[in-house]
Write an enzyme that holds these catalytic residues in place. Structure first.
Site, short mmCIF file in Angstrom:
data_model
loop_
_atom_site.label_atom_id
_atom_site.label_comp_id
_atom_site.label_asym_id
_atom_site.label_seq_id
_atom_site.Cartn_x
_atom_site.Cartn_y
_atom_site.Cartn_z
N ARG A 15 3.31 -7.56 -27.07
CA ARG A 15 3.58 -8.99 -27.18
C ARG A 15 4.32 -9.22 -28.48
O ARG A 15 4.16 -8.48 -29.46
CB ARG A 15 2.28 -9.79 -27.18
CG ARG A 15 1.42 -9.64 -25.93
CD ARG A 15 0.14 -10.45 -26.06
NE ARG A 15 -0.68 -10.37 -24.86
CZ ARG A 15 -1.69 -9.51 -24.69
NH1 ARG A 15 -1.98 -8.64 -25.66
NH2 ARG A 15 -2.40 -9.51 -23.59
N HIS A 61 -4.66 -6.02 -21.08
CA HIS A 61 -5.17 -7.06 -20.17
C HIS A 61 -6.68 -6.92 -20.03
O HIS A 61 -7.19 -5.82 -19.82
CB HIS A 61 -4.53 -6.93 -18.78
CG HIS A 61 -3.11 -7.39 -18.74
ND1 HIS A 61 -2.23 -7.02 -17.74
CD2 HIS A 61 -2.40 -8.19 -19.57
CE1 HIS A 61 -1.05 -7.57 -17.96
NE2 HIS A 61 -1.13 -8.29 -19.06
N ARG A 121 8.37 -6.82 -22.21
CA ARG A 121 7.01 -6.42 -21.86
C ARG A 121 6.87 -6.32 -20.33
O ARG A 121 6.25 -5.38 -19.81
CB ARG A 121 6.03 -7.43 -22.44
CG ARG A 121 4.55 -7.18 -22.13
CD ARG A 121 3.72 -8.15 -22.98
NE ARG A 121 2.38 -8.33 -22.48
CZ ARG A 121 1.34 -7.57 -22.80
NH1 ARG A 121 1.52 -6.53 -23.60
NH2 ARG A 121 0.13 -7.84 -22.33
N TYR A 181 2.25 -7.00 -11.47
CA TYR A 181 3.42 -6.14 -11.62
C TYR A 181 3.58 -5.20 -10.43
O TYR A 181 4.69 -4.74 -10.15
CB TYR A 181 3.31 -5.34 -12.91
CG TYR A 181 3.37 -6.20 -14.14
CD1 TYR A 181 4.57 -6.74 -14.59
CD2 TYR A 181 2.21 -6.52 -14.84
CE1 TYR A 181 4.63 -7.55 -15.70
CE2 TYR A 181 2.25 -7.33 -15.96
CZ TYR A 181 3.46 -7.85 -16.38
OH TYR A 181 3.50 -8.66 -17.47
N HIS A 224 9.09 -11.34 -24.06
CA HIS A 224 8.14 -11.04 -23.00
C HIS A 224 8.82 -10.38 -21.79
O HIS A 224 8.17 -9.68 -21.02
CB HIS A 224 7.42 -12.33 -22.57
CG HIS A 224 5.95 -12.14 -22.37
ND1 HIS A 224 5.09 -11.77 -23.39
CD2 HIS A 224 5.18 -12.24 -21.25
CE1 HIS A 224 3.87 -11.67 -22.91
NE2 HIS A 224 3.89 -11.93 -21.62
N LYS A 238 -4.74 -10.54 -27.71
CA LYS A 238 -5.44 -11.79 -27.44
C LYS A 238 -6.94 -11.60 -27.66
O LYS A 238 -7.50 -10.56 -27.35
CB LYS A 238 -5.17 -12.24 -26.01
CG LYS A 238 -3.75 -12.73 -25.78
CD LYS A 238 -3.58 -13.29 -24.39
CE LYS A 238 -2.18 -13.87 -24.19
NZ LYS A 238 -2.00 -14.45 -22.84
#
Length: 314
Positions: free
Chosen positions: A165, A283, A260, A292, A257, A189
């Site tokens: 990120r 994630h 990414r 994806y 992004h 995150k």
């Protein structure tokens, strides 16, 4: 019904207090990133302003019909530029409002009006990924004979080569690098740390940058710095990516992004396990990563329809 264009009324103190408590809950108890909390803040500010103009000074006593009226109002309310809010933006506001009322019901008791709020969320768009050829074209743009160009190539190579990120990239320090093993420690995150590998090509670009980096910022801890010696900002890195994308002739919206997304898609195209890609991306749920696999599946289907002689009746 509230008329558009009416003078803006300041939100009630009760509404502001409850929204702030909810945002504190997201930040402290759930550990959401500052950018995510700010997004909730912006969406709920629309809700607070609507409630004030509608004469509601306590959101904890509202009904499902009140929430539906807010969603309907936002669908026909113009943005500051005069355009209507995109359906995805309204869906996001609706989701933020539902979460807010779920929090109020849990913390203060009473029914949750968001449980029966009609209208599903917008279909999740497939992330945009560049082709391998487009990535190569983008990575060919920095002029690496200059210190700034060496920095920019290293930045692009890490974004694509490690799937970082943009916040993870600009927040990383020299001490987070393991040069020998080609690993970088990042904080994602929810303040979750992970160790991410990067390849030989990214390592070579990073090494070239680190040789000339002292001419920019001999004392800074940051890996990536601007020409004034300060840490490169998210906005600054985002602009660099867009500028190089324009120079490469890549049409459409290309952002950090996008690299990414391309990282994840190309790994899955190459046969990587979705669980491994989940760990690399950081994630929390594999469900997020599985989006994806849809991109990869779509790529295969498109290739089949273009190439196989019996794929089409035409």
């Amino acid at each position: 019904m509230l008329a558009e264009g009416a003078p803006v009324v300041e939100p009630a103190a009760c509404t502001e207090r409850l929204i702030q408590a909810f945002l504190d809950h997201l930040r402290v108890e759930r550990g959401l990133a500052a950018n995510t909390v700010d997004a909730y803040r912006r969406d709920l500010q629309h809700y607070a302003t609507y409630l004030a103009e509608a004469g509601h000074d306590d959101p904890s006593v509202l009904s499902t019909e009140n929430l539906e009226a807010f969603v309907a109002f936002m669908r026909r309310t113009p943005t500051p530029s005069g355009r209507l809010y995109a359906p995805s933006s309204v869906a996001r506001m609706r989701a933020a409002t539902r979460m807010f009322h779920r929090y109020l019901a849990r913390e203060h008791g009473g029914p949750d009006p968001g449980m029966r709020l009609r209208g599903g969320s917008m279909p999740r768009p497939l992330p945009k990924a560049l082709s391998s050829e487009e990535v190569e074209r983008l990575l060919a743009q920095p002029r690496t004979h200059t210190p700034a160009g060496a920095r920019d190539l290293a930045m692009l190579e890490l974004l694509y080569g490690a799937g970082l990120r943009i916040s993870e990239l600009v927040d990383a320090d020299i001490d987070d690098l393991d040069d020998a093993e080609h690993l970088i420690r990042v904080v994602g995150k929810g303040q979750k740390e992970r160790i991410v590998p990067y390849g030989d090509i990214a390592a070579a670009a990073l090494e070239r940058w680190l040789v000339v980096r002292p001419s920019f910022a001999p004392r800074s801890a940051a890996i990536f710095v601007n020409q004034r010696g300060g840490r490169l900002t998210r906005q600054g890195a985002w602009k660099l990516v867009r500028d190089y994308a324009d120079r490469a002739g890549l049409t459409g919206r290309v952002s950090p992004h996008t690299l990414r997304h391309s990282f994840a898609t190309h790994l899955l195209d190459g046969g990587a396990d979705v669980r491994a890609v989940q760990e690399l991306l950081g994630h929390a749920s594999v469900t997020t990563t599985q989006i994806y696999t849809l991109v990869s599946r779509r790529t295969l289907v498109d290739a089949y329809r273009r190439a196989h002689p019996r794929a089409s009746r035409r």
